[in-house]
Design a protein around this motif. Structure first.
Motif, PDB file in Angstrom:
ATOM      1  N   GLY A 182       0.823  -1.212   0.000  1.00 57.38           N
ATOM      2  CA  GLY A 182       0.000   0.000   0.000  1.00 57.38           C
ATOM      3  C   GLY A 182       0.856   1.261   0.000  1.00 57.38           C
ATOM      4  O   GLY A 182       0.600   2.202  -0.737  1.00 57.38           O
ATOM      5  N   PHE A 183       1.938   1.198   0.771  1.00 57.67           N
ATOM      6  CA  PHE A 183       2.807   2.354   0.940  1.00 57.67           C
ATOM      7  C   PHE A 183       3.518   2.727  -0.355  1.00 57.67           C
ATOM      8  O   PHE A 183       3.860   3.877  -0.580  1.00 57.67           O
ATOM      9  CB  PHE A 183       3.832   2.036   2.039  1.00 57.67           C
ATOM     10  CG  PHE A 183       4.439   3.238   2.676  1.00 57.67           C
ATOM     11  CD1 PHE A 183       3.636   4.263   3.146  1.00 57.67           C
ATOM     12  CD2 PHE A 183       5.807   3.357   2.813  1.00 57.67           C
ATOM     13  CE1 PHE A 183       4.187   5.385   3.753  1.00 57.67           C
ATOM     14  CE2 PHE A 183       6.375   4.479   3.411  1.00 57.67           C
ATOM     15  CZ  PHE A 183       5.554   5.489   3.880  1.00 57.67           C
ATOM     16  N   LYS A 184       3.725   1.715  -1.212  1.00 58.80           N
ATOM     17  CA  LYS A 184       4.399   1.965  -2.492  1.00 58.80           C
ATOM     18  C   LYS A 184       3.410   2.468  -3.546  1.00 58.80           C
ATOM     19  O   LYS A 184       3.793   2.743  -4.668  1.00 58.80           O
ATOM     20  CB  LYS A 184       5.029   0.669  -3.019  1.00 58.80           C
ATOM     21  CG  LYS A 184       6.330   0.314  -2.347  1.00 58.80           C
ATOM     22  CD  LYS A 184       6.799  -1.021  -2.895  1.00 58.80           C
ATOM     23  CE  LYS A 184       8.019  -1.515  -2.158  1.00 58.80           C
ATOM     24  NZ  LYS A 184       8.239  -2.942  -2.383  1.00 58.80           N
ATOM     25  N   GLY A 185       2.151   2.535  -3.187  1.00 61.33           N
ATOM     26  CA  GLY A 185       1.109   2.826  -4.170  1.00 61.33           C
ATOM     27  C   GLY A 185       0.998   4.293  -4.535  1.00 61.33           C
ATOM     28  O   GLY A 185       1.937   5.056  -4.376  1.00 61.33           O
ATOM     29  N   ARG A 210       1.570   6.702  -1.233  1.00 61.10           N
ATOM     30  CA  ARG A 210       2.869   6.646  -1.893  1.00 61.10           C
ATOM     31  C   ARG A 210       3.983   7.047  -0.920  1.00 61.10           C
ATOM     32  O   ARG A 210       3.843   7.996  -0.156  1.00 61.10           O
ATOM     33  CB  ARG A 210       2.852   7.598  -3.094  1.00 61.10           C
ATOM     34  CG  ARG A 210       4.037   7.463  -4.023  1.00 61.10           C
ATOM     35  CD  ARG A 210       3.872   8.437  -5.190  1.00 61.10           C
ATOM     36  NE  ARG A 210       5.157   8.701  -5.793  1.00 61.10           N
ATOM     37  CZ  ARG A 210       5.722   7.928  -6.702  1.00 61.10           C
ATOM     38  NH1 ARG A 210       5.089   6.847  -7.129  1.00 61.10           N
ATOM     39  NH2 ARG A 210       6.899   8.225  -7.188  1.00 61.10           N
ATOM     40  N   ASP A 211       5.091   6.299  -0.939  1.00 63.10           N
ATOM     41  CA  ASP A 211       6.228   6.603  -0.071  1.00 63.10           C
ATOM     42  C   ASP A 211       6.697   8.028  -0.359  1.00 63.10           C
ATOM     43  O   ASP A 211       7.070   8.345  -1.490  1.00 63.10           O
ATOM     44  CB  ASP A 211       7.347   5.599  -0.352  1.00 63.10           C
ATOM     45  CG  ASP A 211       8.482   5.706   0.665  1.00 63.10           C
ATOM     46  OD1 ASP A 211       8.777   6.833   1.113  1.00 63.10           O
ATOM     47  OD2 ASP A 211       9.064   4.672   0.994  1.00 63.10           O
ATOM     48  N   ARG A 213       9.326   9.450   0.193  1.00 58.97           N
ATOM     49  CA  ARG A 213      10.727   9.561  -0.215  1.00 58.97           C
ATOM     50  C   ARG A 213      10.902   9.323  -1.706  1.00 58.97           C
ATOM     51  O   ARG A 213      12.000   9.473  -2.236  1.00 58.97           O
ATOM     52  CB  ARG A 213      11.581   8.536   0.541  1.00 58.97           C
ATOM     53  CG  ARG A 213      11.576   8.714   2.047  1.00 58.97           C
ATOM     54  CD  ARG A 213      12.294   7.569   2.728  1.00 58.97           C
ATOM     55  NE  ARG A 213      11.657   6.282   2.461  1.00 58.97           N
ATOM     56  CZ  ARG A 213      12.124   5.102   2.878  1.00 58.97           C
ATOM     57  NH1 ARG A 213      13.238   5.044   3.562  1.00 58.97           N
ATOM     58  NH2 ARG A 213      11.474   3.988   2.600  1.00 58.97           N
ATOM     59  N   LEU A 214       9.809   8.907  -2.378  1.00 58.99           N
ATOM     60  CA  LEU A 214       9.895   8.519  -3.789  1.00 58.99           C
ATOM     61  C   LEU A 214       9.541   9.702  -4.691  1.00 58.99           C
ATOM     62  O   LEU A 214       8.406  10.157  -4.708  1.00 58.99           O
ATOM     63  CB  LEU A 214       8.915   7.359  -4.015  1.00 58.99           C
ATOM     64  CG  LEU A 214       9.164   6.333  -5.094  1.00 58.99           C
ATOM     65  CD1 LEU A 214      10.568   5.751  -5.047  1.00 58.99           C
ATOM     66  CD2 LEU A 214       8.117   5.237  -4.982  1.00 58.99           C
ATOM     67  N   PRO A 215      10.517  10.222  -5.467  1.00 58.28           N
ATOM     68  CA  PRO A 215      10.191  11.324  -6.384  1.00 58.28           C
ATOM     69  C   PRO A 215       9.199  10.876  -7.464  1.00 58.28           C
ATOM     70  O   PRO A 215       9.034   9.678  -7.690  1.00 58.28           O
ATOM     71  CB  PRO A 215      11.553  11.672  -7.016  1.00 58.28           C
ATOM     72  CG  PRO A 215      12.579  11.105  -6.097  1.00 58.28           C
ATOM     73  CD  PRO A 215      11.941   9.873  -5.503  1.00 58.28           C
ATOM     74  N   PRO A 216       8.556  11.827  -8.131  1.00 53.71           N
ATOM     75  CA  PRO A 216       7.551  11.484  -9.152  1.00 53.71           C
ATOM     76  C   PRO A 216       8.133  10.584 -10.242  1.00 53.71           C
ATOM     77  O   PRO A 216       9.257  10.782 -10.680  1.00 53.71           O
ATOM     78  CB  PRO A 216       7.138  12.842  -9.735  1.00 53.71           C
ATOM     79  CG  PRO A 216       8.158  13.829  -9.263  1.00 53.71           C
ATOM     80  CD  PRO A 216       8.721  13.280  -7.991  1.00 53.71           C
ATOM     81  N   GLY A 217       7.353   9.567 -10.633  1.00 44.01           N
ATOM     82  CA  GLY A 217       7.755   8.699 -11.746  1.00 44.01           C
ATOM     83  C   GLY A 217       8.774   7.647 -11.377  1.00 44.01           C
ATOM     84  O   GLY A 217       9.245   6.919 -12.244  1.00 44.01           O
TER      85      GLY A 217
END
Ligand SMILES: Nc1nc2c(c(=O)[nH]1)N[C@H]1C(S)=C(S)[C@@H](COP(=O)(O)O)O[C@H]1N2
Ligand SMILES: [Mo]
Length: 203
Positions: free
Chosen positions: A8-11, A16-17, A19-23
């Protein structure tokens, strides 16, 4: 339960996490290797790193000399333009600030070209490698940096896409203008900020 949470956290959206930049996606434990040239075998007995160009004191460090500088580490993420990001990396080496302090950038220096023992180059504004944002790294997770990942030492500029982190780095040449490096001449963005998705020229 943990797996479900992670998925779910990676979604998307609020799951969305952050720490994860767009794309980008989380590559997990996997650390892909991306190299344009053949992986070299560099002997630390003859290895050097130098700073030249617009500096007061052009300086070259041997392997032993660069290890005598104050150690500095980076803990955090790296982001590749091919859309993988990897979290919780721990790199050890020396801060570019310490190296520049020795070489003494001239006031006219605004940019630099990072060079490699293999011929690869990449360009950076000076301000993207100062203020604790960039390193020459020779350790990852407490182990010597593997050859395929740029060992014995690589540039590390983790706030920009990872093509700026030149493997087998040999030095920095300080310039009073911007001079595109290998990928930048081949269509990649000049600066490469992952949070602004500066992947290709025109982004
Ligand atoms: N010398 C050199 N450095 C390089 C590259 C390269 O081809 N040659 N590729 C860049 C790119 S595009 C990326 S994504 C990262 C990959 O580093 P890794 O193989 O350790 O994941 O190194 C960067 N540094
Ligand atoms: Mo890359």
């Amino acid at each position: 339960m943990v797996g479900g949470f992670t998925r779910g956290f990676k979604g998307r959206g609020k799951n969305r996490d952050p720490r994860l930049p767009p794309g980008q996606y989380d590559t997990g434990k996997r650390w892909p290797t991306l190299t344009a040239e053949a992986t070299p075998t560099l002997d630390t007995a003859t290895w050097t790193f130098g700073i030249d160009g617009l500096v007061e004191r052009p300086t070259t460090w041997t392997w032993d000399e660069i290890h005598a500088l104050p150690p500095s580490t980076y803990s955090g993420a790296i982001h590749c333009v091919t859309t993988w990001s990897k979290f919780d990396m721990v790199f050890g080496g020396v801060s570019i600030d310490a190296l520049l302090e020795a070489a003494g950038p001239l006031p006219s220096a605004t940019h630099l070209l990072a060079t490699c023992h293999t011929g690869y180059t990449t360009n950076l504004p000076l301000e993207d490698v100062t203020g604790g944002k960039a390193w020459v790294a020779w350790e990852v997770d407490g182990e010597p940096l593997p050859r395929a990942h740029g060992g014995p030492a690589r540039l590390l500029v983790p706030h920009l896409y990872f093509w700026k982190s030149a493997k087998w780095v040999s030095g920095l040449t300080l310039l009073d203008h911007d001079e595109p490096g290998f990928w930048e001449r081949n269509g990649y963005h000049d600066r490469g900020d992952p949070w602004l998705e500066q992947r290709y020229q025109g982004d």
